[in-house]
Structure formats: C-alpha cells, structure tokens
Design a protein around this motif. Structure first.
Motif, PDB file in Angstrom:
ATOM      1  N   PHE A  87      25.264  10.520 -27.954  1.00 61.52           N
ATOM      2  CA  PHE A  87      23.860  10.388 -27.571  1.00 61.52           C
ATOM      3  C   PHE A  87      23.378  11.640 -26.840  1.00 61.52           C
ATOM      4  N   TRP A  88      24.233  12.195 -25.960  1.00 57.72           N
ATOM      5  CA  TRP A  88      23.872  13.427 -25.241  1.00 57.72           C
ATOM      6  C   TRP A  88      23.660  14.583 -26.231  1.00 57.72           C
ATOM      7  N   LEU A  89      24.554  14.704 -27.216  1.00 51.24           N
ATOM      8  CA  LEU A  89      24.416  15.751 -28.229  1.00 51.24           C
ATOM      9  C   LEU A  89      23.132  15.561 -29.040  1.00 51.24           C
ATOM     10  N   PHE A  90      22.856  14.307 -29.385  1.00 47.80           N
ATOM     11  CA  PHE A  90      21.640  14.021 -30.148  1.00 47.80           C
ATOM     12  C   PHE A  90      20.394  14.446 -29.355  1.00 47.80           C
ATOM     13  N   LEU A  91      20.303  14.038 -28.080  1.00 46.87           N
ATOM     14  CA  LEU A  91      19.138  14.395 -27.258  1.00 46.87           C
ATOM     15  C   LEU A  91      19.055  15.910 -27.025  1.00 46.87           C
ATOM     16  N   SER A  92      20.199  16.550 -26.798  1.00 45.08           N
ATOM     17  CA  SER A  92      20.214  18.007 -26.596  1.00 45.08           C
ATOM     18  C   SER A  92      19.711  18.725 -27.842  1.00 45.08           C
ATOM     19  N   ASN A  93      20.183  18.295 -29.001  1.00 45.32           N
ATOM     20  CA  ASN A  93      19.735  18.913 -30.257  1.00 45.32           C
ATOM     21  C   ASN A  93      18.260  18.649 -30.503  1.00 45.32           C
ATOM     22  N   LEU A  94      17.800  17.453 -30.184  1.00 44.03           N
ATOM     23  CA  LEU A  94      16.389  17.124 -30.347  1.00 44.03           C
ATOM     24  C   LEU A  94      15.520  18.033 -29.468  1.00 44.03           C
ATOM     25  N   ILE A  95      15.937  18.211 -28.222  1.00 46.14           N
ATOM     26  CA  ILE A  95      15.190  19.096 -27.318  1.00 46.14           C
ATOM     27  C   ILE A  95      15.160  20.511 -27.882  1.00 46.14           C
ATOM     28  N   GLN A  96      16.302  20.998 -28.350  1.00 46.66           N
ATOM     29  CA  GLN A  96      16.375  22.357 -28.893  1.00 46.66           C
ATOM     30  C   GLN A  96      15.503  22.507 -30.136  1.00 46.66           C
ATOM     31  N   ILE A  97      15.573  21.534 -31.019  1.00 53.73           N
ATOM     32  CA  ILE A  97      14.809  21.616 -32.267  1.00 53.73           C
ATOM     33  C   ILE A  97      13.306  21.599 -31.991  1.00 53.73           C
ATOM     34  N   LEU A  98      12.887  20.816 -31.012  1.00 59.44           N
ATOM     35  CA  LEU A  98      11.463  20.753 -30.688  1.00 59.44           C
ATOM     36  C   LEU A  98      10.990  21.973 -29.897  1.00 59.44           C
ATOM     37  N   LEU A  99      11.825  22.457 -28.992  1.00 61.65           N
ATOM     38  CA  LEU A  99      11.405  23.574 -28.157  1.00 61.65           C
ATOM     39  C   LEU A  99      11.430  24.909 -28.892  1.00 61.65           C
ATOM     40  N   MET A 100      12.354  25.086 -29.811  1.00 64.39           N
ATOM     41  CA  MET A 100      12.493  26.384 -30.485  1.00 64.39           C
ATOM     42  C   MET A 100      11.192  26.843 -31.157  1.00 64.39           C
ATOM     43  N   PRO A 101      10.574  26.058 -32.031  1.00 66.29           N
ATOM     44  CA  PRO A 101       9.327  26.546 -32.637  1.00 66.29           C
ATOM     45  C   PRO A 101       8.180  26.662 -31.633  1.00 66.29           C
ATOM     46  N   LEU A 102       8.151  25.771 -30.626  1.00 65.62           N
ATOM     47  CA  LEU A 102       7.094  25.866 -29.618  1.00 65.62           C
ATOM     48  C   LEU A 102       7.215  27.160 -28.816  1.00 65.62           C
ATOM     49  N   ILE A 103       8.431  27.532 -28.471  1.00 55.78           N
ATOM     50  CA  ILE A 103       8.643  28.779 -27.734  1.00 55.78           C
ATOM     51  C   ILE A 103       8.264  29.966 -28.606  1.00 55.78           C
ATOM     52  N   MET A 104       8.597  29.899 -29.889  1.00 58.30           N
ATOM     53  CA  MET A 104       8.237  31.000 -30.793  1.00 58.30           C
ATOM     54  C   MET A 104       6.722  31.132 -30.921  1.00 58.30           C
ATOM     55  N   VAL A 105       6.028  30.006 -31.020  1.00 58.06           N
ATOM     56  CA  VAL A 105       4.557  30.041 -31.085  1.00 58.06           C
ATOM     57  C   VAL A 105       4.009  30.662 -29.802  1.00 58.06           C
ATOM     58  N   GLY A 106       4.529  30.222 -28.659  1.00 58.68           N
ATOM     59  CA  GLY A 106       4.083  30.769 -27.383  1.00 58.68           C
ATOM     60  C   GLY A 106       4.347  32.264 -27.281  1.00 58.68           C
ATOM     61  N   GLN A 107       5.513  32.702 -27.753  1.00 58.57           N
ATOM     62  CA  GLN A 107       5.830  34.128 -27.716  1.00 58.57           C
ATOM     63  C   GLN A 107       4.900  34.914 -28.640  1.00 58.57           C
ATOM     64  N   ASN A 108       4.580  34.350 -29.798  1.00 60.44           N
ATOM     65  CA  ASN A 108       3.623  35.016 -30.691  1.00 60.44           C
ATOM     66  C   ASN A 108       2.255  35.153 -30.027  1.00 60.44           C
ATOM     67  N   LEU A 109       1.810  34.090 -29.359  1.00 59.36           N
ATOM     68  CA  LEU A 109       0.524  34.137 -28.657  1.00 59.36           C
ATOM     69  C   LEU A 109       0.551  35.165 -27.527  1.00 59.36           C
ATOM     70  N   LEU A 110       1.648  35.209 -26.792  1.00 66.43           N
ATOM     71  CA  LEU A 110       1.776  36.201 -25.722  1.00 66.43           C
ATOM     72  C   LEU A 110       1.790  37.615 -26.301  1.00 66.43           C
ATOM     73  N   GLY A 111       2.430  37.782 -27.466  1.00 68.88           N
ATOM     74  CA  GLY A 111       2.441  39.086 -28.131  1.00 68.88           C
ATOM     75  C   GLY A 111       1.046  39.499 -28.575  1.00 68.88           C
ATOM     76  N   GLN A 112       0.279  38.557 -29.112  1.00 72.16           N
ATOM     77  CA  GLN A 112      -1.101  38.858 -29.516  1.00 72.16           C
ATOM     78  C   GLN A 112      -1.940  39.239 -28.297  1.00 72.16           C
ATOM     79  N   HIS A 113      -1.708  38.545 -27.197  1.00 72.28           N
ATOM     80  CA  HIS A 113      -2.438  38.849 -25.969  1.00 72.28           C
ATOM     81  C   HIS A 113      -2.088  40.262 -25.484  1.00 72.28           C
TER      82      HIS A 113
END
Length: 166
Positions: A87-113
């Motif tokens: 269960f811990w591995l499942f939740l950890s992977n879920l957090i990583q999978i959800l955060l990875m694209p969000l962080i990339m989007v945020g980094q792209n926005l910061l780069g555009q800024h």
C-alpha cells in the motif's frame, strides 16, 4: 589657425519629443500573472511548494511513520504488511505519477516567465541605449555651440585643448 571644429548637422530632439516617442514601461510580472489560467496557477503553486524542504520533510516523516508503524506495531494494528509495503508503494507511486507532470508544467511556466522577463530586460536596455544616444547628441550639439562661441571670441580651440591635456 586650425580649421574650425565641425558643428552637429541638426538640432537634437527635445526631451518632450523624446518622451512622446517612447512607449511607456510595463510590468511584465503583472501582465504574466494576469494571463495565467487557474490550472496554470495551481501547477505553479504545486511546483513552488513541492520543491521545498518542508515538503521533503513531510514526505520523509510520512515514510518513517508508515514504515516504522508497520514494522514495530503489534501485528493486529499493522495495516500494510512489512517487507512488502504494497500500500505504501502504491501511494508513493501515485504521488510521483501525479506530481511529475504537474512539476514539469510548472517548470515550463516558470521558464516562459523567465524568457518574458529576459525579453523585457532587453527592451529596457534598448530604451536606455536610445536615451544615452539622445544625451550624447545633446552634448555634441552643446559642444559645437561652445566651440563656435570660443572661435567668435578669437580663442584657438585646438591650442586650448592642447593646454588642457598637458
């Protein structure tokens, strides 16, 4: 007698004319902030908060508590079997999978800024260069007027310049 120093060809523009020609300064940070959608603001918020020591400490504490509880607690109170921690591995992977694209989007926005700020800095530098050019033109014009006045008074400008240098 030496040849007269050349006088600037035309009168420089006035300060009022110069101010009329230039575009007003703008605040690029405010402009970009106003253009952001709610989803972009959310991505930036997540990016700025996930990339902090506070978030790291939360994840670290959560992991230590989770694994510690499931290793050391009485068997009847354990909710994620030790050594598998499925269960811990499942939740950890879920957090990583959800955060990875969000962080990339945020980094792209910061780069555009950052790119927009760099472009705005270039515009300001070009304006400053134009202002300096106008000032130099004014100085050149005033210098020509002063030299003409000295020549009318019968002063040899070149001789005067040599005496100042020496």
């Amino acid at each position: 007698m030496h040849s007269p120093v050349p006088h600037p060809k035309h009168k420089p523009i006035s300060l009022a004319e110069f101010k009329q020609r230039r575009r007003p300064l703008r605040n690029i940070n405010v402009e970009l902030r106003e253009k952001r959608s709610r989803l972009n603001r959310l991505a930036l918020w997540i990016t700025s908060h996930v990339g902090t020591m506070g978030f790291f400490l939360i994840i670290f504490a959560w992991t230590v508590l989770w694994l510690g509880w499931n290793l050391l607690a009485p068997d009847r109170l354990k909710f994620d079997p030790p050594m598998g921690f499925i269960f811990w591995l499942f939740l950890s992977n879920l957090i990583q999978i959800l955060l990875m694209p969000l962080i990339m989007v945020g980094q792209n926005l910061l780069g555009q800024h950052a790119e927009a700020r760099a472009e705005h800095d270039l515009e300001i530098n070009i304006k400053a260069e134009q202002e300096i050019e106008v000032i130099l033109h004014h100085l050149e014009h005033q210098n020509g007027i002063l030299i003409s006045m000295l020549q009318k008074l019968g002063v040899d400008v070149h001789e005067l310049m040599e005496s100042v240098k020496g």
